[in-house]
Scaffold this motif. Structure first.
Motif, PDB file in Angstrom:
ATOM      1  N   GLY A 229      -1.696  13.137 -32.548  1.00 60.62           N
ATOM      2  CA  GLY A 229      -2.802  14.093 -32.506  1.00 60.62           C
ATOM      3  C   GLY A 229      -4.049  13.475 -31.907  1.00 60.62           C
ATOM      4  O   GLY A 229      -4.014  12.814 -30.876  1.00 60.62           O
ATOM      5  N   GLY A 230      -5.183  13.665 -32.597  1.00 59.85           N
ATOM      6  CA  GLY A 230      -6.445  13.161 -32.050  1.00 59.85           C
ATOM      7  C   GLY A 230      -6.685  11.702 -32.316  1.00 59.85           C
ATOM      8  O   GLY A 230      -7.589  11.107 -31.730  1.00 59.85           O
ATOM      9  N   GLY A 231      -5.873  11.072 -33.205  1.00 54.51           N
ATOM     10  CA  GLY A 231      -6.056   9.653 -33.489  1.00 54.51           C
ATOM     11  C   GLY A 231      -5.172   8.786 -32.617  1.00 54.51           C
ATOM     12  O   GLY A 231      -4.549   9.243 -31.658  1.00 54.51           O
ATOM     13  N   PHE A 232      -5.076   7.511 -32.982  1.00 60.33           N
ATOM     14  CA  PHE A 232      -4.228   6.593 -32.234  1.00 60.33           C
ATOM     15  C   PHE A 232      -3.900   5.405 -33.137  1.00 60.33           C
ATOM     16  O   PHE A 232      -4.554   5.163 -34.161  1.00 60.33           O
ATOM     17  N   SER A 233      -2.887   4.666 -32.758  1.00 61.89           N
ATOM     18  CA  SER A 233      -2.546   3.411 -33.426  1.00 61.89           C
ATOM     19  C   SER A 233      -2.354   2.344 -32.358  1.00 61.89           C
ATOM     20  O   SER A 233      -2.038   2.652 -31.198  1.00 61.89           O
ATOM     21  N   TYR A 234      -2.539   1.077 -32.770  1.00 63.65           N
ATOM     22  CA  TYR A 234      -2.459  -0.023 -31.806  1.00 63.65           C
ATOM     23  C   TYR A 234      -1.593  -1.116 -32.413  1.00 63.65           C
ATOM     24  O   TYR A 234      -1.837  -1.580 -33.534  1.00 63.65           O
ATOM     25  N   ASP A 235      -0.585  -1.556 -31.660  1.00 64.14           N
ATOM     26  CA  ASP A 235       0.378  -2.531 -32.158  1.00 64.14           C
ATOM     27  C   ASP A 235       0.056  -3.957 -31.726  1.00 64.14           C
ATOM     28  O   ASP A 235       0.957  -4.804 -31.688  1.00 64.14           O
ATOM     29  N   GLY A 236      -1.176  -4.225 -31.410  1.00 61.75           N
ATOM     30  CA  GLY A 236      -1.560  -5.576 -31.003  1.00 61.75           C
ATOM     31  C   GLY A 236      -2.630  -6.147 -31.915  1.00 61.75           C
ATOM     32  O   GLY A 236      -2.986  -5.569 -32.933  1.00 61.75           O
ATOM     33  N   GLU A 237      -3.162  -7.306 -31.517  1.00 61.31           N
ATOM     34  CA  GLU A 237      -4.201  -7.976 -32.302  1.00 61.31           C
ATOM     35  C   GLU A 237      -5.600  -7.700 -31.779  1.00 61.31           C
ATOM     36  O   GLU A 237      -6.559  -7.762 -32.542  1.00 61.31           O
ATOM     37  N   PHE A 238      -5.724  -7.440 -30.490  1.00 52.81           N
ATOM     38  CA  PHE A 238      -7.051  -7.377 -29.876  1.00 52.81           C
ATOM     39  C   PHE A 238      -7.331  -5.998 -29.299  1.00 52.81           C
ATOM     40  O   PHE A 238      -7.111  -5.733 -28.125  1.00 52.81           O
ATOM     41  N   PHE A 239      -7.805  -5.123 -30.169  1.00 51.73           N
ATOM     42  CA  PHE A 239      -8.366  -3.849 -29.724  1.00 51.73           C
ATOM     43  C   PHE A 239      -9.813  -3.875 -30.213  1.00 51.73           C
ATOM     44  O   PHE A 239     -10.078  -3.705 -31.402  1.00 51.73           O
ATOM     45  N   MET A 240     -10.745  -4.130 -29.308  1.00 54.80           N
ATOM     46  CA  MET A 240     -12.123  -4.379 -29.718  1.00 54.80           C
ATOM     47  C   MET A 240     -13.101  -3.598 -28.868  1.00 54.80           C
ATOM     48  O   MET A 240     -12.914  -3.440 -27.660  1.00 54.80           O
ATOM     49  N   SER A 241     -14.145  -3.132 -29.508  1.00 54.78           N
ATOM     50  CA  SER A 241     -15.290  -2.548 -28.814  1.00 54.78           C
ATOM     51  C   SER A 241     -16.501  -3.391 -29.160  1.00 54.78           C
ATOM     52  O   SER A 241     -16.727  -3.727 -30.335  1.00 54.78           O
ATOM     53  N   THR A 242     -17.246  -3.757 -28.154  1.00 54.91           N
ATOM     54  CA  THR A 242     -18.423  -4.593 -28.357  1.00 54.91           C
ATOM     55  C   THR A 242     -19.532  -4.090 -27.455  1.00 54.91           C
ATOM     56  O   THR A 242     -19.277  -3.523 -26.386  1.00 54.91           O
ATOM     57  N   CYS A 243     -20.774  -4.291 -27.893  1.00 53.29           N
ATOM     58  CA  CYS A 243     -21.929  -3.795 -27.134  1.00 53.29           C
ATOM     59  C   CYS A 243     -22.856  -4.935 -26.765  1.00 53.29           C
ATOM     60  O   CYS A 243     -22.919  -5.966 -27.457  1.00 53.29           O
TER      61      CYS A 243
END
Length: 244
Positions: A183-197
């Protein structure tokens, strides 16, 4: 040429033609060598015209015509020695190399804290890549996707906390490990899913260490123990990748 100038020329010639020559890095000394070489070039006396044997009824020569216009003297520049020309070319190459290095260094140093790191890629915007909508929820436009690198994708987007858009953010992930089927969400099968500013003059950046069991490493050609850093270059709108 005076004795002092002859001694100076000899010294400059040693700096130019000896096995330990260093004159290519000294433009002033190189110009002085050219000047003294030119002054030291031997110029022989102009041979006098031999008197012609007396003959009767000889036609007057051009020199004997009183109204003849004298020929303008011809000046010949002294020829430079081949070794001097080679040294001039070497000096020009040194100057051009230094100028090129200055430009390259200024472009590579995106972040002043890249001590010991090596720049391995610059990722340009990729307008064809379709960014998953689940990664940009709440963001109204101005999202930029960048070229793929070793299975990674990067996007830059406005900061949630900076209405003026001065400090942009970025997100790094591998699409192969992202699952948006729920649906509108998601899943991630790794170690590095990052958001930085970014903050002030500091650009957004993200660092990772690809270990033996790191899922992201399986999508790359890097060996275990490879450290990567992604830095957003706002000036050129690129993502710079460093390897440490």
């Amino acid at each position: 040429m005076s004795i002092d100038e002859e001694d100076e020329l000899a010294q400059l010639r040693r700096r130019a033609y000896s096995p330990s020559a260093d004159i290519a890095s000294d433009p002033d000394a190189l110009r002085r060598l050219m000047e003294l070489e030119a002054r030291a070039t031997p110029t022989g006396p102009t041979p006098e015209r031999a008197p012609a044997a007396p003959e009767e009824h000889l036609a007057p020569t051009e020199d004997e015509i009183p109204d003849a216009i004298p020929e303008r003297p011809r000046f010949t520049l002294p020829r430079l020695r081949r070794s001097t020309v080679i040294m001039l070319g070497a000096a020009a190459l040194v100057v051009a190399t230094l100028a090129t290095l200055l430009v390259v260094v200024q472009r590579v140093q995106t972040d002043p804290l890249q001590a010991g790191a090596t720049q391995i890629a610059r990722l340009a915007p990729d307008p064809v890549f379709e960014v998953p909508s689940s990664l940009t929820m709440g963001i109204t436009g101005n999202v930029t996707a960048f070229e793929e690198f070793e299975g990674f994708r990067v996007i830059s987007q406005p900061s949630y906390y900076d209405a003026e858009g001065a400090a942009r953010c970025m997100t790094v992930w591998q699409p192969e490990l992202l699952d948006t089927a729920g649906g509108g969400g998601f899943s991630y099968d790794g170690e590095f899913f990052m958001s930085t500013c970014g903050a002030g003059s500091f650009p957004a950046n993200m660092t990772m260490l690809l270990r033996e069991a790191t899922p992201e490493r399986a999508q790359t050609d890097f060996p275990a123990g490879t450290a990567l850093q992604f830095v957003y270059d706002a000036t050129n709108n690129e993502i710079v990748v460093f390897r440490g």
